[in-house]
Design an enzyme around this catalytic site. Sequence first.
Site, PDB file in Angstrom:
ATOM      1  N   ARG A 229       0.871  -1.172   0.000  1.00 27.05           N
ATOM      2  CA  ARG A 229       0.000   0.000   0.000  1.00 27.05           C
ATOM      3  C   ARG A 229       0.909   1.224   0.000  1.00 27.05           C
ATOM      4  O   ARG A 229       1.986   1.202   0.619  1.00 27.05           O
ATOM      5  CB  ARG A 229      -0.907   0.025   1.246  1.00 27.05           C
ATOM      6  CG  ARG A 229      -2.023  -1.014   1.243  1.00 27.05           C
ATOM      7  CD  ARG A 229      -3.088  -0.719   0.166  1.00 27.05           C
ATOM      8  NE  ARG A 229      -4.164  -1.708   0.125  1.00 27.05           N
ATOM      9  CZ  ARG A 229      -4.248  -2.718  -0.744  1.00 27.05           C
ATOM     10  NH1 ARG A 229      -3.291  -2.913  -1.637  1.00 27.05           N
ATOM     11  NH2 ARG A 229      -5.287  -3.531  -0.724  1.00 27.05           N
ATOM     12  N   HIS A 277      -1.640   0.013 -10.003  1.00 24.55           N
ATOM     13  CA  HIS A 277      -2.180  -0.993  -9.066  1.00 24.55           C
ATOM     14  C   HIS A 277      -2.600  -2.272  -9.809  1.00 24.55           C
ATOM     15  O   HIS A 277      -3.757  -2.691  -9.756  1.00 24.55           O
ATOM     16  CB  HIS A 277      -3.367  -0.398  -8.275  1.00 24.55           C
ATOM     17  CG  HIS A 277      -3.628  -1.117  -6.978  1.00 24.55           C
ATOM     18  ND1 HIS A 277      -3.934  -0.469  -5.808  1.00 24.55           N
ATOM     19  CD2 HIS A 277      -3.616  -2.432  -6.664  1.00 24.55           C
ATOM     20  CE1 HIS A 277      -4.097  -1.348  -4.838  1.00 24.55           C
ATOM     21  NE2 HIS A 277      -3.903  -2.553  -5.335  1.00 24.55           N
TER      22      HIS A 277
END
Length: 314
Positions: A229, A277
């Site tokens: 993250r 991502h």
Amino acid sequence: MTSPIAYVSRAADDEEATWIDTLAKAMPNEKIVSIRQMTDAERQAAEVAIVANPDPADIARLPGLTWIHSLWAGVERIVSELGPTAPPIVRLTDPELARVMGEAVLAWTYYLHRDMPAYRQQQQKKVWRDLEYRHPKDVTVGLVGLGLLGTESAKRLRGAGFDVMGWSRSLKELEGVATLSGEDGLRELLEKSDIVVCLVPLTSETRGLINAGRLQRMKAGASIINFARGAVIVADDLLASLESGHLAHAVLDVFEKEPLDEGSAFWSHPSVTVLPHISAPTDRSSSAAIVAQNIRNWRRTGELPTTVDMQKGY
Ligand code: NAP
């Protein structure tokens, strides 16, 4: 009659419909209804919700929930948004997701190991020069996080001949991998690794884990990959380290704010590779099969699969 299952997400209607269709095929005996279409009676009766980035206000409209099954492996957002009073949360643990992440870790490790960023820059300047080849056994890859995804990645890296280290909260045993834990363990991993790969969940303990001090501990000329993250690495500290030339390159798949702001310095930085991502997307059919199996077991036995530890945050 069994209770209906609520599907809760913030996705567009067509994406929701595709998911509900896949889930319904995986568990034909269940009635899965989007919370957007549920009647009051159905909402009251629902005992389980299948969720993908749900709005907490929607979860609050399901008073009879005994548990929540997330379709995502990372549960940092749902944990922080629903808080400690939430019903037990089960995250997706899918071997197929782990395989895909292992593949991504290996692919982007090769990208750095075989100097692709440097050759790209040389091409732009029309420079014909070979860089010294390093054997994988002489390249140490340090995994920060040795859970489902980190372990699979460690195995793939070992299989490719890299020297592999892994760090986790509890000390692990993994054949051919130097395993570490604790602050000293992290220091050792950072000092010895040529490539550091972040695969820890974002929690109050891991937010800002890779900061200026820890980046400074990394070998001069080392690189970093963040597949966890964004907030695990302090963005400004990383930029400063790349600017100073201490770190050679960063492959970033995750950011504090996604999509990445147009104004972010990461976009055009020559020592940064930006990915949207994509390192390990959820596989719809394999995850639906896993959710279906978990729900079938629960209907039969009343037992839940392993749930997220709300104290630890993952
Ligand atoms: P996991 O199985 O829960 O493993 C997490 C690992 O991190 C464990 O080894 C854990 O230690 C370690 N850890 C957690 N907190 C720590 C701390 N404070 N200090 C040291 N180690 C700590 O999770 P996973 O399935 O491998 O997934 C990891 C993360 O990958 C997810 O949380 C998510 O953020 C990210 N992810 C990214 C993508 C993508 O496409 N970019 C896709 C899926 C997931 P223990 O083993 O001792 O508990």
